[in-house]
Design a protein around this motif. Structure first.
Motif, short mmCIF file in Angstrom:
data_model
loop_
_atom_site.label_atom_id
_atom_site.label_comp_id
_atom_site.label_asym_id
_atom_site.label_seq_id
_atom_site.Cartn_x
_atom_site.Cartn_y
_atom_site.Cartn_z
N HIS A 130 18.20 4.55 8.69
CA HIS A 130 18.99 3.69 8.25
C HIS A 130 19.64 4.42 7.21
CE1 HIS A 130 15.37 1.43 9.23
NE2 HIS A 130 16.28 0.29 9.44
N GLY A 131 20.26 5.75 7.19
CA GLY A 131 21.36 6.27 6.38
C GLY A 131 20.81 6.39 5.28
N GLN A 132 19.75 6.43 4.81
CA GLN A 132 19.14 6.85 3.32
C GLN A 132 18.65 8.27 3.22
OE1 GLN A 132 16.23 3.83 2.88
NE2 GLN A 132 17.75 2.06 2.31
N PRO A 133 18.57 8.77 1.99
CA PRO A 133 18.12 10.17 2.22
C PRO A 133 16.81 10.10 2.04
CG PRO A 133 18.79 9.26 -0.11
CD PRO A 133 19.14 8.26 0.79
N ALA A 134 16.47 11.39 2.70
CA ALA A 134 14.58 11.44 2.55
C ALA A 134 14.31 12.14 1.25
CB ALA A 134 14.39 12.80 3.75
N ILE A 135 13.24 11.79 0.99
CA ILE A 135 12.37 12.26 -0.32
C ILE A 135 11.48 13.33 -0.34
CG2 ILE A 135 12.96 10.16 -1.43
CD1 ILE A 135 9.84 9.35 -0.95
N PRO A 136 11.24 14.15 -1.09
CA PRO A 136 10.02 15.08 -0.96
C PRO A 136 8.69 14.54 -0.78
CG PRO A 136 11.09 15.27 -2.95
CD PRO A 136 11.67 14.47 -2.22
N ALA A 137 7.75 15.21 -0.17
CA ALA A 137 6.55 14.70 0.12
C ALA A 137 5.72 14.29 -1.36
CB ALA A 137 5.53 15.56 0.72
N TYR A 138 6.03 15.03 -2.34
CA TYR A 138 5.41 14.73 -3.57
C TYR A 138 5.65 13.60 -4.08
CZ TYR A 138 9.43 16.74 -6.06
OH TYR A 138 10.61 16.94 -6.48
N ALA A 139 7.20 13.18 -3.97
CA ALA A 139 7.73 12.02 -4.52
C ALA A 139 6.90 10.55 -3.80
CB ALA A 139 9.26 11.89 -4.17
N HIS A 140 6.79 10.95 -2.68
CA HIS A 140 6.01 9.64 -1.60
C HIS A 140 4.62 9.39 -2.54
CE1 HIS A 140 5.48 7.23 1.69
NE2 HIS A 140 4.25 7.61 1.81
N LEU A 141 4.12 10.20 -3.02
CA LEU A 141 2.73 9.80 -3.85
C LEU A 141 3.08 8.56 -4.84
CD1 LEU A 141 1.03 13.26 -4.72
CD2 LEU A 141 0.17 11.27 -3.21
N GLY A 142 4.20 8.35 -5.40
CA GLY A 142 4.62 7.34 -6.05
C GLY A 142 4.94 6.06 -5.47
N ASP A 143 5.11 6.04 -4.16
CA ASP A 143 5.59 5.15 -3.27
C ASP A 143 4.59 4.02 -3.07
OD1 ASP A 143 6.66 3.40 -1.60
OD2 ASP A 143 7.15 4.77 0.03
N PRO A 144 4.74 2.61 -3.67
CA PRO A 144 3.84 1.58 -3.51
C PRO A 144 3.47 1.43 -2.12
CG PRO A 144 5.58 0.69 -4.71
CD PRO A 144 6.02 2.16 -4.29
N THR A 145 4.07 1.62 -1.11
CA THR A 145 3.69 1.35 0.37
C THR A 145 2.67 2.34 0.69
OG1 THR A 145 6.07 0.36 0.71
CG2 THR A 145 4.61 1.09 2.57
N PHE A 146 2.80 3.90 0.16
CA PHE A 146 1.68 4.66 0.60
C PHE A 146 0.46 4.19 -0.12
CE2 PHE A 146 -0.53 8.13 -1.24
CZ PHE A 146 -1.10 8.83 -0.12
N TRP A 147 0.26 3.74 -1.22
CA TRP A 147 -0.86 3.25 -1.88
C TRP A 147 -1.42 1.97 -1.12
CZ3 TRP A 147 -3.70 6.73 -3.79
CH2 TRP A 147 -2.95 7.85 -4.44
N PHE A 148 -0.41 1.12 -0.71
CA PHE A 148 -1.12 -0.03 0.02
C PHE A 148 -1.79 0.38 1.31
CE2 PHE A 148 -0.30 -3.42 3.16
CZ PHE A 148 -1.00 -4.47 2.76
N GLU A 149 -1.07 1.18 2.01
CA GLU A 149 -1.69 1.94 3.23
C GLU A 149 -2.73 2.53 2.92
OE1 GLU A 149 1.18 4.58 4.45
OE2 GLU A 149 2.43 3.07 5.26
N SER A 150 -3.15 3.28 1.91
CA SER A 150 -4.21 4.09 1.56
C SER A 150 -5.26 2.89 1.28
CB SER A 150 -4.08 4.89 0.38
OG SER A 150 -3.13 6.06 0.73
N PHE A 151 -5.14 2.27 0.50
CA PHE A 151 -6.21 1.34 -0.07
C PHE A 151 -6.70 0.20 1.16
CE2 PHE A 151 -4.58 1.65 -4.57
CZ PHE A 151 -5.60 2.49 -4.80
N GLN A 152 -5.84 0.00 2.13
CA GLN A 152 -6.17 -0.71 3.35
C GLN A 152 -7.27 -0.03 4.15
OE1 GLN A 152 -5.54 -3.99 4.36
NE2 GLN A 152 -4.72 -3.97 2.25
N ASN A 153 -6.95 1.35 4.35
CA ASN A 153 -7.60 2.41 5.31
C ASN A 153 -9.04 2.57 4.37
OD1 ASN A 153 -5.88 2.74 7.04
ND2 ASN A 153 -4.97 4.50 6.09
#
Length: 111
Positions: A50-73
């Protein structure tokens, strides 16, 4: 027996005594790390598409989507683990070396 052999034996005994907990902790950490890395890679692939910049993996730890996925699992994993634990308390397999005989009283088995 030499001191180093006694120490190795004690370490081996400790690892054996705590092996299940250690194995489960290791599996938890590995599954979390694999989920984190694959989720970060998917997020970055979507961002780049979508033409947006990539973020480092450590920054992904603060992403709410990541935590939503984790809690669902985790919710489904905790439910299945809880079922196994509860069933193992109440159900016994006849002849299993890990449990007392079905007909034995607590007085006979030292419980």
């Amino acid at each position: 027996m030499p001191a180093h052999r006694r120490a190795a034996s004690r370490l081996g005994d400790w690892l054996y005594a705590h092996g299940l907990g250690l194995a489960l902790a290791l599996l938890f950490v590995l599954s979390f790390l694999l989920h984190w890395m694959s989720s970060a890679a998917t997020r970055n692939a979507d961002a780049l598409a979508h033409g947006q910049p990539a973020i480092p993996a450590y920054a992904h730890l603060g992403d709410p989507t990541f935590w939503f996925e984790s809690f669902q699992n985790w919710q489904s994993e905790f439910l299945s683990t809880a079922v196994l634990v509860v069933l193992s308390i109440f159900l016994r397999h006849r002849g299993s070396p890990e449990s007392k005989p079905l007909a034995a009283s607590n007085r006979d088995t030292g419980e």
